[in-house]
Design a protein around this motif. Sequence first.
Motif, PDB file in Angstrom:
ATOM      1  N   ASN A  40       0.679  -1.245  -0.066  1.00  0.00           N
ATOM      2  CA  ASN A  40      -0.085  -0.100  -0.026  1.00  0.00           C
ATOM      3  C   ASN A  40       0.947   1.290  -0.054  1.00  0.00           C
ATOM      4  O   ASN A  40       0.295   2.295   0.212  1.00  0.00           O
ATOM      5  N   ARG A  41       1.914   1.227  -0.205  1.00  0.00           N
ATOM      6  CA  ARG A  41       3.050   2.191  -0.555  1.00  0.00           C
ATOM      7  C   ARG A  41       3.627   2.371  -1.845  1.00  0.00           C
ATOM      8  O   ARG A  41       3.337   3.110  -2.600  1.00  0.00           O
ATOM      9  N   ARG A  42       4.364   1.087  -2.057  1.00  0.00           N
ATOM     10  CA  ARG A  42       5.011   0.920  -3.428  1.00  0.00           C
ATOM     11  C   ARG A  42       4.501  -0.322  -4.145  1.00  0.00           C
ATOM     12  O   ARG A  42       4.739  -0.448  -5.199  1.00  0.00           O
ATOM     13  N   VAL A  43       3.899  -1.264  -3.349  1.00  0.00           N
ATOM     14  CA  VAL A  43       3.464  -2.269  -3.936  1.00  0.00           C
ATOM     15  C   VAL A  43       1.897  -2.646  -3.556  1.00  0.00           C
ATOM     16  O   VAL A  43       1.354  -2.431  -2.290  1.00  0.00           O
ATOM     17  N   ALA A  44       1.031  -2.882  -4.636  1.00  0.00           N
ATOM     18  CA  ALA A  44      -0.509  -3.092  -4.266  1.00  0.00           C
ATOM     19  C   ALA A  44      -0.594  -4.225  -3.558  1.00  0.00           C
ATOM     20  O   ALA A  44      -0.331  -5.449  -3.522  1.00  0.00           O
ATOM     21  N   ALA A  45      -1.740  -4.086  -2.459  1.00  0.00           N
ATOM     22  CA  ALA A  45      -2.098  -5.091  -1.781  1.00  0.00           C
ATOM     23  C   ALA A  45      -2.814  -6.266  -2.520  1.00  0.00           C
ATOM     24  O   ALA A  45      -3.383  -5.783  -3.535  1.00  0.00           O
ATOM     25  N   GLN A  46      -2.727  -7.281  -2.324  1.00  0.00           N
ATOM     26  CA  GLN A  46      -3.662  -8.178  -2.810  1.00  0.00           C
ATOM     27  C   GLN A  46      -4.365  -9.120  -1.928  1.00  0.00           C
ATOM     28  O   GLN A  46      -4.119  -9.313  -0.829  1.00  0.00           O
ATOM     29  N   HIS A  47      -5.243 -10.013  -2.516  1.00  0.00           N
ATOM     30  CA  HIS A  47      -5.969 -10.901  -1.484  1.00  0.00           C
ATOM     31  C   HIS A  47      -5.665 -12.261  -1.666  1.00  0.00           C
ATOM     32  O   HIS A  47      -6.364 -13.393  -1.497  1.00  0.00           O
ATOM     33  N   THR A  48      -4.336 -12.668  -1.478  1.00  0.00           N
ATOM     34  CA  THR A  48      -3.938 -13.590  -1.146  1.00  0.00           C
ATOM     35  C   THR A  48      -2.695 -13.676  -0.139  1.00  0.00           C
ATOM     36  O   THR A  48      -2.364 -12.851   0.119  1.00  0.00           O
ATOM     37  N   PRO A  49      -2.551 -14.736   0.403  1.00  0.00           N
ATOM     38  CA  PRO A  49      -1.562 -14.800   1.512  1.00  0.00           C
ATOM     39  C   PRO A  49       0.106 -14.438   1.106  1.00  0.00           C
ATOM     40  O   PRO A  49       0.269 -14.399  -0.151  1.00  0.00           O
ATOM     41  N   LEU A  50       0.512 -13.921   2.036  1.00  0.00           N
ATOM     42  CA  LEU A  50       1.911 -13.525   2.024  1.00  0.00           C
ATOM     43  C   LEU A  50       2.860 -14.685   2.535  1.00  0.00           C
ATOM     44  O   LEU A  50       2.545 -15.157   3.337  1.00  0.00           O
ATOM     45  N   ARG A  51       3.829 -15.079   1.805  1.00  0.00           N
ATOM     46  CA  ARG A  51       4.888 -16.130   1.938  1.00  0.00           C
ATOM     47  C   ARG A  51       6.182 -15.500   2.082  1.00  0.00           C
ATOM     48  O   ARG A  51       6.493 -14.323   1.721  1.00  0.00           O
ATOM     49  N   VAL A  52       7.012 -16.297   2.717  1.00  0.00           N
ATOM     50  CA  VAL A  52       8.638 -15.754   2.697  1.00  0.00           C
ATOM     51  C   VAL A  52       9.246 -16.827   2.191  1.00  0.00           C
ATOM     52  O   VAL A  52       9.357 -18.030   2.167  1.00  0.00           O
ATOM     53  N   ARG A  53      10.320 -16.205   1.278  1.00  0.00           N
ATOM     54  CA  ARG A  53      11.388 -16.972   0.730  1.00  0.00           C
ATOM     55  C   ARG A  53      12.614 -16.782   1.146  1.00  0.00           C
ATOM     56  O   ARG A  53      13.022 -15.485   1.459  1.00  0.00           O
ATOM     57  N   PHE A  54      13.482 -17.750   1.642  1.00  0.00           N
ATOM     58  CA  PHE A  54      14.764 -17.508   2.237  1.00  0.00           C
ATOM     59  C   PHE A  54      15.737 -18.559   1.503  1.00  0.00           C
ATOM     60  O   PHE A  54      15.524 -19.800   1.425  1.00  0.00           O
ATOM     61  N   LYS A  55      16.850 -18.095   0.829  1.00  0.00           N
ATOM     62  CA  LYS A  55      17.632 -18.713   0.114  1.00  0.00           C
ATOM     63  C   LYS A  55      17.049 -19.667  -1.006  1.00  0.00           C
ATOM     64  O   LYS A  55      17.662 -20.678  -1.210  1.00  0.00           O
ATOM     65  N   GLY A  56      16.218 -19.179  -1.629  1.00  0.00           N
ATOM     66  CA  GLY A  56      15.386 -19.801  -2.878  1.00  0.00           C
ATOM     67  C   GLY A  56      14.316 -20.614  -2.294  1.00  0.00           C
ATOM     68  O   GLY A  56      13.846 -21.348  -3.203  1.00  0.00           O
ATOM     69  N   HIS A  57      14.164 -20.977  -1.101  1.00  0.00           N
ATOM     70  CA  HIS A  57      13.296 -22.004  -0.596  1.00  0.00           C
ATOM     71  C   HIS A  57      12.087 -21.238   0.239  1.00  0.00           C
ATOM     72  O   HIS A  57      12.360 -20.342   1.055  1.00  0.00           O
ATOM     73  N   THR A  58      10.810 -21.509  -0.417  1.00  0.00           N
ATOM     74  CA  THR A  58       9.589 -20.983   0.681  1.00  0.00           C
ATOM     75  C   THR A  58       9.653 -21.831   1.695  1.00  0.00           C
ATOM     76  O   THR A  58       9.309 -22.919   1.701  1.00  0.00           O
ATOM     77  N   LEU A  59       9.541 -20.951   2.768  1.00  0.00           N
ATOM     78  CA  LEU A  59       9.425 -21.336   4.241  1.00  0.00           C
ATOM     79  C   LEU A  59       7.945 -21.732   4.409  1.00  0.00           C
ATOM     80  O   LEU A  59       7.047 -21.051   4.268  1.00  0.00           O
ATOM     81  N   PRO A  60       7.805 -22.798   5.190  1.00  0.00           N
ATOM     82  CA  PRO A  60       6.303 -22.989   5.839  1.00  0.00           C
ATOM     83  C   PRO A  60       5.771 -21.990   6.825  1.00  0.00           C
ATOM     84  O   PRO A  60       6.725 -21.522   7.510  1.00  0.00           O
ATOM     85  N   LEU A  61       4.527 -21.818   6.603  1.00  0.00           N
ATOM     86  CA  LEU A  61       3.884 -20.850   7.589  1.00  0.00           C
ATOM     87  C   LEU A  61       4.306 -21.013   9.083  1.00  0.00           C
ATOM     88  O   LEU A  61       4.155 -19.811   9.679  1.00  0.00           O
ATOM     89  N   ASP A  62       4.129 -22.199   9.387  1.00  0.00           N
ATOM     90  CA  ASP A  62       4.305 -22.459  10.972  1.00  0.00           C
ATOM     91  C   ASP A  62       5.814 -22.486  11.312  1.00  0.00           C
ATOM     92  O   ASP A  62       5.956 -22.410  12.720  1.00  0.00           O
ATOM     93  N   ALA A  63       6.795 -22.376  10.503  1.00  0.00           N
ATOM     94  CA  ALA A  63       8.359 -22.196  10.972  1.00  0.00           C
ATOM     95  C   ALA A  63       8.358 -20.932  11.587  1.00  0.00           C
ATOM     96  O   ALA A  63       7.679 -20.007  11.067  1.00  0.00           O
ATOM     97  N   THR A  64       9.358 -21.203  12.554  1.00  0.00           N
ATOM     98  CA  THR A  64       9.563 -19.644  13.177  1.00  0.00           C
ATOM     99  C   THR A  64      10.907 -19.096  12.665  1.00  0.00           C
ATOM    100  O   THR A  64      11.595 -20.313  11.817  1.00  0.00           O
ATOM    101  N   ALA A  65      11.307 -18.048  12.757  1.00  0.00           N
ATOM    102  CA  ALA A  65      12.594 -17.521  12.376  1.00  0.00           C
ATOM    103  C   ALA A  65      13.781 -18.142  12.831  1.00  0.00           C
ATOM    104  O   ALA A  65      14.564 -18.847  12.161  1.00  0.00           O
ATOM    105  N   ALA A  66      13.686 -18.623  13.871  1.00  0.00           N
ATOM    106  CA  ALA A  66      14.746 -19.523  14.454  1.00  0.00           C
ATOM    107  C   ALA A  66      14.889 -21.014  13.933  1.00  0.00           C
ATOM    108  O   ALA A  66      16.014 -21.538  13.632  1.00  0.00           O
ATOM    109  N   SER A  67      13.568 -21.344  13.723  1.00  0.00           N
ATOM    110  CA  SER A  67      13.642 -22.892  13.088  1.00  0.00           C
ATOM    111  C   SER A  67      14.084 -22.892  11.647  1.00  0.00           C
ATOM    112  O   SER A  67      14.461 -23.927  11.159  1.00  0.00           O
ATOM    113  N   ALA A  68      13.857 -21.749  11.066  1.00  0.00           N
ATOM    114  CA  ALA A  68      14.205 -21.653   9.285  1.00  0.00           C
ATOM    115  C   ALA A  68      15.795 -21.340   9.399  1.00  0.00           C
ATOM    116  O   ALA A  68      16.140 -21.417   8.239  1.00  0.00           O
ATOM    117  N   GLY A  69      16.276 -20.948  10.526  1.00  0.00           N
ATOM    118  CA  GLY A  69      17.692 -20.897  10.511  1.00  0.00           C
ATOM    119  C   GLY A  69      17.995 -19.370  10.072  1.00  0.00           C
ATOM    120  O   GLY A  69      19.103 -18.887   9.579  1.00  0.00           O
TER     121      GLY A  69
END
Length: 84
Positions: A40-69
């Motif tokens: 809502n500043r530089r990227v339009a909001a969408q009605h789909t879930p946001l996910r996180v990618r780290f080192k090329g891998h999509t992380l599970p929603l229930d992973a914590t930052a610590a468990s994902a490394g």
Amino acid sequence: MAMMPVQGWVDGDFVVNLVPIDSDDAMDVVASKIAYHSVNRRVAAQHTPLRVRFKGHTLPLDATAASAGLEPMDYVEAFYEDQP
């Protein structure tokens, strides 16, 4: 529980932000914290879930930052998940 900064980018933005997260944050929370600075500043909001990618891998929603490394100053990407 430990606060740490990560470099967060939202797909479609041109700015990488320094975002404070907690080691116990789940990936949906990490995605929200990253998106706060772009959506809502530089990227339009969408009605789909946001996910996180780290080192090329999509992380599970229930992973914590610590468990994902995730460590301080790691680069993570938030992106909108495509709906089937």
